[in-house]
Write an enzyme that holds these catalytic residues in place. Structure first.
Site, mmCIF file in Angstrom:
data_model
loop_
_atom_site.group_PDB
_atom_site.id
_atom_site.type_symbol
_atom_site.label_atom_id
_atom_site.label_comp_id
_atom_site.label_asym_id
_atom_site.label_seq_id
_atom_site.Cartn_x
_atom_site.Cartn_y
_atom_site.Cartn_z
ATOM 1 N N ILE A 195 0.820 -1.209 0.000
ATOM 2 C CA ILE A 195 0.000 0.000 0.000
ATOM 3 C C ILE A 195 0.849 1.253 0.000
ATOM 4 C CG2 ILE A 195 -2.123 -0.966 0.986
ATOM 5 C CD1 ILE A 195 -1.148 -0.152 3.737
ATOM 6 N N GLY A 196 2.149 1.097 -0.075
ATOM 7 C CA GLY A 196 2.982 2.290 -0.184
ATOM 8 C C GLY A 196 4.410 2.017 0.220
ATOM 9 N N THR A 197 5.251 3.018 -0.009
ATOM 10 C CA THR A 197 6.634 2.892 0.425
ATOM 11 C C THR A 197 6.951 4.066 1.328
ATOM 12 O OG1 THR A 197 7.263 3.945 -1.624
ATOM 13 C CG2 THR A 197 7.573 1.576 -1.503
ATOM 14 N N GLY A 198 7.706 3.809 2.377
ATOM 15 C CA GLY A 198 8.042 4.859 3.331
ATOM 16 C C GLY A 198 9.449 5.369 3.091
ATOM 17 N N GLY A 199 10.020 5.997 4.118
ATOM 18 C CA GLY A 199 11.387 6.482 4.039
ATOM 19 C C GLY A 199 12.308 5.322 3.670
ATOM 20 N N GLY A 248 11.831 0.788 3.060
ATOM 21 C CA GLY A 248 10.923 -0.346 3.085
ATOM 22 C C GLY A 248 9.594 -0.072 2.384
ATOM 23 N N VAL A 253 5.249 -0.786 2.605
ATOM 24 C CA VAL A 253 4.210 -1.060 3.591
ATOM 25 C C VAL A 253 3.125 -1.932 2.965
ATOM 26 C CG1 VAL A 253 2.584 -0.039 5.216
ATOM 27 C CG2 VAL A 253 4.722 1.126 4.691
ATOM 28 N N LYS A 280 5.628 -3.215 7.681
ATOM 29 C CA LYS A 280 6.688 -2.524 6.939
ATOM 30 C C LYS A 280 7.837 -3.490 6.767
ATOM 31 C CE LYS A 280 8.874 1.354 8.375
ATOM 32 N NZ LYS A 280 8.811 2.811 8.546
ATOM 33 N N ASP A 321 11.979 14.029 11.347
ATOM 34 C CA ASP A 321 11.455 13.846 9.990
ATOM 35 C C ASP A 321 9.932 13.990 9.979
ATOM 36 O OD1 ASP A 321 11.440 13.340 7.301
ATOM 37 O OD2 ASP A 321 11.546 11.168 7.499
#
Ligand SMILES: *[C@@H]1O[C@H](CO)[C@@H](O)[C@H](O)[C@H]1NC(C)=O
Ligand SMILES: *[C@@H]1O[C@H](CO)[C@@H](O)[C@H](O)[C@H]1NC(C)=O
Ligand SMILES: *[C@@H]1O[C@H](CO)[C@@H](O)[C@H](O)[C@H]1NC(C)=O
Ligand SMILES: *[C@@H]1O[C@H](CO)[C@@H](O)[C@H](O)[C@H]1NC(C)=O
Ligand SMILES: *[C@@H]1O[C@H](CO)[C@@H](O)[C@H](O)[C@H]1NC(C)=O
Ligand SMILES: *[C@@H]1O[C@H](CO)[C@@H](O)[C@H](O)[C@H]1NC(C)=O
Length: 671
Positions: free
Chosen positions: A497-501, A503, A505, A519, A619
């Site tokens: 469902i997405g990518t973080g800083g 990794g 998710v 994550k 951040d």
């Protein structure tokens, strides 16, 4: 004359034509299958429902002639049931068979021996039972053979020694018994040999020293006894040698010092005696050396100072005597130093306190004397120091409240009467960190206990191995590693469902119906210490703080095979995305936006003022603010957060547990 030549030529032609016809007829008769047979054999497994041509099915690969050459359903999260549903004799052209983590059970059918073209066979991470079939011996073309993590028993077939092309042999995590066949000495192409986590007994065969190409040798967690054969020193390409948790005795062969490429050496928990060979000084690539829990005596050789890449050194629980060699201060990368529970005497070299990377420092339960160097007692960078149970004295002129034992000081923080406040702060941190550690250990212990109970019911085992930092936190007693793998079909992209800083998710719906967010580090990130550190940092931060506006961490797994965090699932995603979605943004009216701001302010205020030590997130952005279904906001992504020591002008303390991560085990490539 001419006619007779013509006649005899004709005879030859006719005869050879007939022979060819006969030959192809014979071939047709002896050939057990055709392309349609293959399709039928695939269909009858019930593993596919498609009506299209079988060569187009998921995980089915054919050659130009339309014959099946590969079947690969790795990690599909399916429950395929009995392996015998696949009629092996129908696939004479099969080169690759990859059914890892497919929920297979039953035994390995002896018909597998008909797949004589097979070069890649992986049935790892299933629930296969029974013994290794003798017919395996016919698979002489195999390059990769993995039955990792099943419930196979019986002995290891000596015939495997005839598979001359083998580069990977993984029989780890089963219930195999008997001995390591000496015929393995003939597998000269072998690069990775994993027999760990079985019940193998007997000696390590000296023939293993023929395996010149071996890079990883895992024989840990078995019942091996006898000495470590000196021939092992011939493995000049070896990078990982894991012999821990066995019953090996005798001396540590000095020949180990010849394995110049060694990065990980773990001989923990055996009955080894004698001294640490000075030849270890040649192992200049060594990152991690674990000799814990043996009966090693004698001095620590000063040559240890040559191991400039060493970051993890555990010599604890032995009978090592003598002094700590001064040379140890050369080990600038040292992060974990444990020499506890030995007979070491003399002073602590004061230079040791200047090692910057140290996070765990344990010299307790020895005969150390003299004063604790200021460089150590005033060291705020190290998170864990234990000097208790020695004859050490503080340099402080004022009496201190000892919170260690005897003269020793657990925590090593003393002589700070001029700076009482700081003293307390550090103390609290040390205590709170230890509490975290203790909690994690307790959770781990609980988990192992639980795992044991559940083991019989679980379809796959998720055992801790290789001394890696393993932990799956339990959440309401309902999250198991297997559930997560199944819920995400082994982290299939469709659940991303997405990518973080760092990794990616994933969303995972567990069998209980609960939804969590995961994550997971990308494989390339796992190789990078910076990402690993962020990941560990996030674990450490989030497992200590709790606030309704700070994302809740349910658990984590830190292991070379899986590396992920488990969070509360935040239905609405990030504030950033919400503000950019034409529909969603309307729902987020001004009153709700003010609430978001209030929530974040409350989280930040808590982090900055109310926690034992201020936490600086470093951040904060709309990307890192997540919203749940009721638009309640939470701060997330603590990978780069830091604890701030308010009593030092500019010093910040990076929090994160030191953990060494063994090289990935499943990295073998397909040729
Ligand atoms: C195929 O269809 C049957 C009946 O709908 C179903 O039970 C089975 O799970 C399906 N198998 C696969 C591999 O999708
Ligand atoms: C086979 O399985 C391994 C894991 O055991 C995986 O890494 C690899 O990509 C798979 N191969 C194919 C062809 O799917
Ligand atoms: C190996 O193959 C040969 C020839 O096909 C066969 O006769 C023999 O029984 C097989 N061996 C095993 C152990 O299955
Ligand atoms: C290794 O291979 C050689 C030659 O093929 C053979 O003579 C020998 O018996 C094998 N060794 C073992 C221990 O099987
Ligand atoms: C060991 O250290 C040297 C020099 O710092 C470096 O070039 C090398 O890559 C290191 N080896 C390993 C295995 O980390
Ligand atoms: C240091 O080692 C001793 C003995 O091995 C152990 O009991 C103690 O818990 C360790 N201290 C820390 C802080 O881990």
């Amino acid at each position: 004359m001419v006619s007779s030549v013509i006649i005899s030529t004709a005879v030859v032609i006719v005869t050879s034509t007939m022979m060819m016809m006969l030959f192809s007829l014979a071939k047709a008769i002896s050939s057990p299958s055709s392309s349609t047979d293959e399709a039928e054999a695939l269909r009858s497994t019930g593993w596919w429902n498609s009506t299209s041509a079988h060569c187009h099915w998921d995980g089915v690969y054919c050659n130009n002639a339309g014959r099946v050459t590969g079947i690969a359903l790795y990690g599909s999260g399916k429950e395929l049931g009995e392996l015998s549903k696949l009629e092996f004799s129908s696939f004479p052209s099969l080169v690759e068979l990859n059914l890892s983590a497919c929920g297979l059970n039953g035994s390995i059918p002896h018909q597998i021996g008909t797949l004589t073209q097979l070069t890649y066979l992986s049935l790892g991470l299933n629930n296969l039972t029974g013994e290794l079939p003798l017919s395996l011996a016919n698979l002489t073309q195999l390059e990769v053979l993995s039955f990792y993590s099943n419930r196979l028993h019986g002995s290891i077939l000596p015939e495997i020694g005839k598979m001359k092309n083998l580069t990977v042999l993984d029989l780890g995590n089963n219930n195999l018994t008997g001995v390591i066949p000496s015929s393995f000495g003939n597998l000269t192409n072998l690069t990775f040999l994993y027999l760990d986590g079985n019940k193998i007994s007997g000696f390590i065969p000296p023939q293993i020293g023929k395996l010149k190409n071996l890079r990883f040798l895992y024989l840990s967690s078995n019942g091996l006894h006898g000495p470590i054969p000196p021939e092992i020193g011939k493995l000049k390409n070896l990078e990982v040698l894991y012999l821990f948790y066995n019953k090996l005795h005798g001396l540590i062969p000095p020949e180990i010092g010849n394995m110049k490429k060694l990065i990980f050496l773990n001989l923990r928990s055996n009955n080894l005696t004698g001294v640490i060979p000075s030849s270890f000084g040649n192992l200049t690539n060594l990152n991690s050396l674990t000799l814990r829990g043996n009966q090693i005596s004698g001095f620590i050789p000063p040559e240890i100072g040559y191991l400039l890449n060493l970051s993890y050194l555990d010599l604890s629980e032995n009978q090592i005597s003598g002094f700590i060699p001064e040379e140890i201060v050369n080990l600038k990368k040292l992060g974990h130093l444990d020499m506890s529970n030995n007979l070491i005497r003399g002073k602590i070299p004061s230079q040791l306190g200047y090692l910057k990377e140290v996070e765990y420092f344990n010299l307790s339960h020895n005969n150390l004397s003299g004063t604790i160097p200021h460089s150590i007692s005033n060291n705020y960078m190290w998170t864990s120091i234990d000097l208790s149970h020695n004859q050490l004295e503080s340099q402080s002129t004022t009496p201190h409240e000892a919170f260690g034992h005897d003269k020793g000081l657990c925590g090593g923080i003393n002589g700070l009467s001029h700076c009482k406040k700081r003293h307390q702060i550090v103390l609290i941190v040390v205590i709170s960190l230890s509490a975290t550690l203790l909690l994690s250990v307790t959770a781990l212990g609980f988990l192992f206990h639980k795992q044991k109970i559940r083991k019989n019911q679980l379809s796959k085992t998720t055992k801790a191995k290789n001394g890696d930092l393993f932990s799956i936190w339990d959440y309401d007693g309902t999250i198991a590693y297997d559930d997560i793998i199944q819920a995400t079909e082994d982290f299939d992209i469709k659940y991303c469902i997405g990518t973080g800083g760092y990794g990616s998710v994933y969303r995972a719906q567990l069998p209980s119906g609960k939804v969590v967010a995961l994550k997971k580090l990308h494989s390339w990130e796992r190789e990078d210490p910076t990402y690993l550190k962020s990941f560990e940092n996030e674990v450490q931060m989030l497992s200590t703080i709790q606030h309704r506006n700070i994302v809740k961490l349910h658990g984590f797994c830190l292991h070379n095979r899986c590396m992920f965090l488990v969070y509360k699932y935040m239905e609405k995603g990030s504030l950033y995305c919400m503000l950019r979605d034409e529909v969603e943004v309307v729902e987020l009216d001004w009153i709700k936006r003010v609430n978001v701001v209030k929530s974040i302010a409350s989280a930040l205020s808590y982090m900055h003022h109310d926690y034992v030590m201020p936490i600086i997130h470093r951040d904060i952005s709309s990307n890192n603010i997540l919203l749940d279904s009721k638009l309640e906001a939470c701060v997330s992504d603590f990978g780069t957060a830091r604890l701030l020591d308010p009593y030092s002008s500019n010093q910040t303390l990076l929090v994160g547990t030191y953990g060494y991560i063994a090289p990935g085990k499943l990295d073998y490539t397909l040729h």
